[in-house]
Design an enzyme around this catalytic site. Sequence first.
Site: not given
Ligand code: NDP
Length: 524
Positions: A169, A242, A276, A374
């Site tokens: 997803k 992650e 990140c 962050e």
């Molecule tokens: P989010 O946590 O908002 O979303 C991540 C994913 O989870 C998206 O696909 C989102 O869908 C989905 N999601 C949202 N709500 C739910 C739920 N209740 N249950 C399951 N899945 C859900 O993060 P962002 O997309 O805003 O990404 C940024 C974040 O990712 C930052 O905090 C960054 O640090 C972190 N990150 C970490 C990395 C690492 O390797 N440690 C690498 C890259 C990013 P939708 O977008 O459709 O809401």
Amino acid sequence: MATDIQVKIRRVIARNPATGETLREFECASAAEVTAAVERARAAQPAWAELGVWARVDILRRFQRLLHQNKDEVACIITRENGKPQVEALLTEVLVVLDAARFLIENAHAILKPEPVPHGNLVMKTKSARLLREPYGVIGIISPWNYPFSTPATEGLAALVAGNAVVMKPSEFTPLAALEVGRLLHEAGVPHDIFQVVVGDGLTGAALTEASIDKIVFTGSVRTGKRVAETAATKLLPVLLELGGKDPMLVLDDVELEAVTSAALWGAFMNAGQTCLSVERCYVHRSLYEKFLAAVVEKTGKLRLGNGMDPETDVGPMIHEQQLRVVEAQVADAIARGARLLYGGRRLPELGPTFYAPTVLADVTHGMLIMREETFGPVLPVMPFATDDEALRLANDSEFGLAASVWTSHRRRGEALARRIQAGTVMVNDVISCYGISEAPHGGVKLSGLGRAHGRLGLEEMVRVKYVDSDLLPRIRKVWWYGYGEKFARQMDGFLDLLFSRNWTRRISGGLRSLRAYFRSGRL
Ligand code: NDP
């Protein structure tokens, strides 16, 4: 009696953040569609596992070739959907995936093959043992928008080569890049049911965590990561998380400023700071502080902002308005609490709806949101320190622990500090590059997550370990079986001496006593 059930259709729209243009609109996959995808994946997975590692590696090789042939088109899809400059899409997404495929092609077989387990215990030497690494079955992958191609692809490739099926997803902001991962995998020979992309919003993601999967691999924010972990806990579903970071950069007093200031710039502003692993907190030795700030401000002023499709662009737009507001609020909080704004700190509506000027803040403190939460935007907050110990204390004063960097002309000094920093990765004299090293495990400590992606450890996350041993003397009764009593106690006493006495004479006599008792025992 017939009931009218209205099912509300939710939609997600992929937009170009540089222009606001709609690229494509999708209906969100419903919970029933997610369940059906997982069921198809489960039905197809045994045949995929049965293929064997070498056959899957061949498919990976074809995927790698196809990606290389299509690299410019893929980079273009990423840039149009995410906003990063096309050259960054090539460097931090396409190249990362090509190299992750290289790593798996070269190493998957050696890592996944049965591993002999030699036994140190004397009486267990009659057993031949192996560790088997078996696929989980169906792995759910949920990924964010900031690395919309490399995150799902690197995790997906590891899951697939290990013999799993994947239902993934993507973020609602970047479904096109994930669909491109799927298109290339299918063209390379991965069956459609073995790698499926379910497009949707957070509810679709939640439905995937609730479906009958065998492991969830989640990359995203701490807030959502905790929700995913809660759902997983109720099912004891294994999770790889992650999550976010607040990575510190420590600039010690012996550095040469030219390279370090360029690193700080790239580390903080690359992908508009939406990385990140980006430099989120910069600590500079007091003796270099003002010179460092002057150089950084001068270099920031030379950055070219614009549409990532323009090859002259250094920094593109931010992904969406909500993210921009978070950054604005953090910068405003810092200024209100006494930070000096040296550059930027404002929107650039003349360039597009979500452009924000690369921003340099000086004299920040840990009382400000910009040093605690962050940021995920193009902001470089800088703070002075006096001693290495103080720099270390500041670096570790965070809920996060993804990565960090130490800058020094003396490698040993840098490595000594690296050992004391609480983070999953510490780079001495570089930033972010660990993500592009396929051998390097990627992941954090504290709120930055659980488990590791990439490299050997990342591949190990995609398998269950099973221990199997075969007794080579099946007709011989074991000393520890039934037949308890006085003789058995003597036998055990001798047995323990045989195994653990530090005196060799006692060991030998213990062994003889044990054997004698064994043969006289009339064991069952
Ligand atoms: P989010 O946590 O908002 O979303 C991540 C994913 O989870 C998206 O696909 C989102 O869908 C989905 N999601 C949202 N709500 C739910 C739920 N209740 N249950 C399951 N899945 C859900 O993060 P962002 O997309 O805003 O990404 C940024 C974040 O990712 C930052 O905090 C960054 O640090 C972190 N990150 C970490 C990395 C690492 O390797 N440690 C690498 C890259 C990013 P939708 O977008 O459709 O809401």
